[in-house]
Write an enzyme that holds these catalytic residues in place. Structure first.
Site, mmCIF file in Angstrom:
data_model
loop_
_atom_site.group_PDB
_atom_site.id
_atom_site.type_symbol
_atom_site.label_atom_id
_atom_site.label_comp_id
_atom_site.label_asym_id
_atom_site.label_seq_id
_atom_site.Cartn_x
_atom_site.Cartn_y
_atom_site.Cartn_z
ATOM 1 N N ASP A 129 -8.255 36.961 -15.235
ATOM 2 C CA ASP A 129 -9.322 36.351 -16.027
ATOM 3 C C ASP A 129 -8.779 35.981 -17.394
ATOM 4 O OD1 ASP A 129 -10.806 38.788 -18.053
ATOM 5 O OD2 ASP A 129 -9.218 39.266 -16.612
ATOM 6 N N GLU A 195 -10.451 41.842 -17.696
ATOM 7 C CA GLU A 195 -9.794 42.473 -18.862
ATOM 8 C C GLU A 195 -10.292 41.879 -20.167
ATOM 9 O OE1 GLU A 195 -6.940 43.399 -22.001
ATOM 10 O OE2 GLU A 195 -7.484 41.411 -21.260
HETATM 11 ZN ZN LIG Z 1 -4.475 39.875 -21.840
#
Ligand SMILES: [Zn+2]
Length: 491
Positions: A129, A195
């Site tokens: 992501d 994340e």
């Molecule tokens: Zn990163």
């Protein structure tokens, strides 16, 4: 941020150096018991294909923030799973956990190749992501169309962190291709999908898949190198606490003409209280915080001013080396302020005002103690007897590494061998909160952190980019690391 990660208990003094690596003998392309020349060749021969795969991944705007369409994020996970299958993994799964509010977390791709008898297992972590683009007007090229220019690849996620994913896959493919059946090392890919949204389900995901993800060494690719051409092993990360400070003076707003003078308004008093958080030279003035000034690598003031875009005439704060101010000393910033905006301001004495603080913690600092130290400070420094309400927020552990461990020493050697320049052991001023979860659930694991980014990568900002030569060296270094762990184990 791309990286390998290593744990160190104390003796941070020894951490921040360009340490002497373990240099096995070099003979006809072999370094010790690994065929370094063949590995370097394998990486070079597949590099164009690796760049093409990276460009294809950059084109998928997978963003895990709740306000964004989840379809591209799912497509990003599918694309990553396909890449892992193409690299020879059969057991490839897309897994997710629900968030506390019951909504689904980001899709993670996990693939596992069991270890041969007596061989260690290495988990290779990165995230697929990416950050949102921010203001499109600031981008020189379309963020999700990867463009090569002057040896760099531009695009959102090109460095942070899709290059981390491709570095893992390309390094593994090179080692598997060169070693064939001699590769007994267990390898697990773990490519997270949330994340950049704070990894909200990371802990529950780890707990749900604890055995699947169990490893002897964890290679987390999400950090930076020291400079273009100079590799680094990240040996410390700062911790973090945040919270809000509210100042109350009046029961309600009153006319500033009628009552102004004998009492100061809340924003003024809050500003005074905030001013007590730093001393005259700009160092954090909260008593009882861990602070060290012992890093030996450093950057110049000019480099810092350029990297941080400090305006001319602005004086830097704090004392000691710049690197220690960024890595091993606390840093407090005000990141939010609640008071009427200028455009809607009226002539009243404001009864209350609130600010959000964020405190980066020196490695080794206990977050709970730090949070308490800030509470004590603001309560003890309430100006003019103002009522102060302190509300603790998030907290994240710092991270220290042990560069004396086998995996760390081999990683330092591999970086130096791949780049032809000794690796620097550097700190990172930021935090990677989930590393604390990894160390809690796998207390014996050796965690290595390094990266493919450099100071010019502009992760999280417009015109993010990846230095391609350094990227190739990062892949080569990881191939060397895997090959040596395969040949020597962790003893
Ligand atoms: Zn990163």
């Amino acid at each position: 941020m791309a990286l390998f990660v290593v744990i160190l208990d104390t003796g941070i003094v020894s951490a921040m150096t360009s340490s002497p690596a373990v240099n096995p003998q070099t003979a006809n392309g072999h370094v010790g018991n690994i065929d370094a020349a063949a590995l370097r060749r394998a990486v070079a021969e597949s590099f164009d294909a690796t760049i093409t795969r990276l460009k294809d991944l950059v084109a998928i705007p997978g963003i895990a923030w709740p306000s964004f369409d989840p379809a591209p994020l799912n497509a990003s996970a599918d694309a990553v799973a396909a890449l892992v299958r193409a690299s020879g993994f059969d057991d490839v799964r897309t897994l997710r956990c629900d968030k506390e509010d019951g909504t689904p977390g980001g899709p993670a791709v996990v693939a596992r190749r069991p270890a041969a008898e007596g061989q260690p297992t290495v988990l290779l972590y990165a995230h697929h992501d990416v950050q949102p683009t921010g203001d499109l007007a600031l981008w020189e090229t379309e963020p999700f169309t990867a463009v090569e220019r002057e040896g760099r690849l531009y695009g959102r996620g090109a460095a942070d962190d899709k290059a981390g994913i491709l570095a893992h896959i390309a390094a593994y493919s090179a080692v598997a291709g060169v070693l064939g059946d001699d590769l007994g090392l267990g390898v697990t890919f773990f490519f997270e999908g949330e994340e950049e949204a704070g990894s909200p389900t990371f802990r529950s995901f780890l707990e749900s898949h604890q055995e699947l993800l169990r490893a002897d060494v964890i290679v987390v690719a999400d950090s930076s190198n020291w400079k273009v051409g100079v590799p680094a092993l990240t040996t410390s990360l700062r911790g973090l606490v945040d919270g809000t400070i509210e100042v109350r003076v009046l029961d309600h707003a009153v006319h500033s003409g009628m009552f102004g003078g004998p009492v100061l308004d809340a924003p003024t008093l809050l500003a005074r209280l905030i001013a007590t958080l730093h001393d005259a030279d700009g160092s954090v003035a909260v008593a009882g915080l861990v602070s060290r000034d012992n890093v030996t690598v450093d950057l110049t003031e000019a480099e810092y001013r350029a990297d941080a875009s400090v305006l001319d005439g602005v004086r830097l704060a704090g004392t000691g080396s710049i690197a220690s101010r960024m890595w091993t000393k606390p840093a407090l910033s005000i990141i939010g302020f609640d008071a009427p905006a200028v455009d809607v301001a009226s002539n009243t004495l404001l009864p209350r005002a609130r600010a959000k603080f964020s405190l980066r913690l020196a490695p080794g600092q206990d977050p709970a103690e730090a949070m308490d130290a800030v509470r004590k400070h603001v309560e003890a420094n309430a100006p003019f007897g103002a009522h102060v309400v302190f509300t603790p927020g998030e907290s994240g552990n710092s991270f220290l590494t042990d560069t004396s461990s086998k995996a760390a020493r081999v990683a330092l050697w591999a970086l130096g061998e791949a780049w032809g320049v000794p690796a620097v052991e550097m700190g990172i001023g930021g935090s990677i909160p989930f590393i604390a979860d990894l160390t809690e659930l796998y207390p014996d694991v050796q965690i290595l952190v390094t990266g493919v980014e450099d100071p010019d990568s502009r992760a999280h900002s417009a015109n993010e980019s990846l230095h391609l030569e350094d990227f190739r060296n990062a892949i080569t270094a990881e191939a060397f690391l895997l090959a040596r762990l395969n040949a020597e184990g962790l003893a």
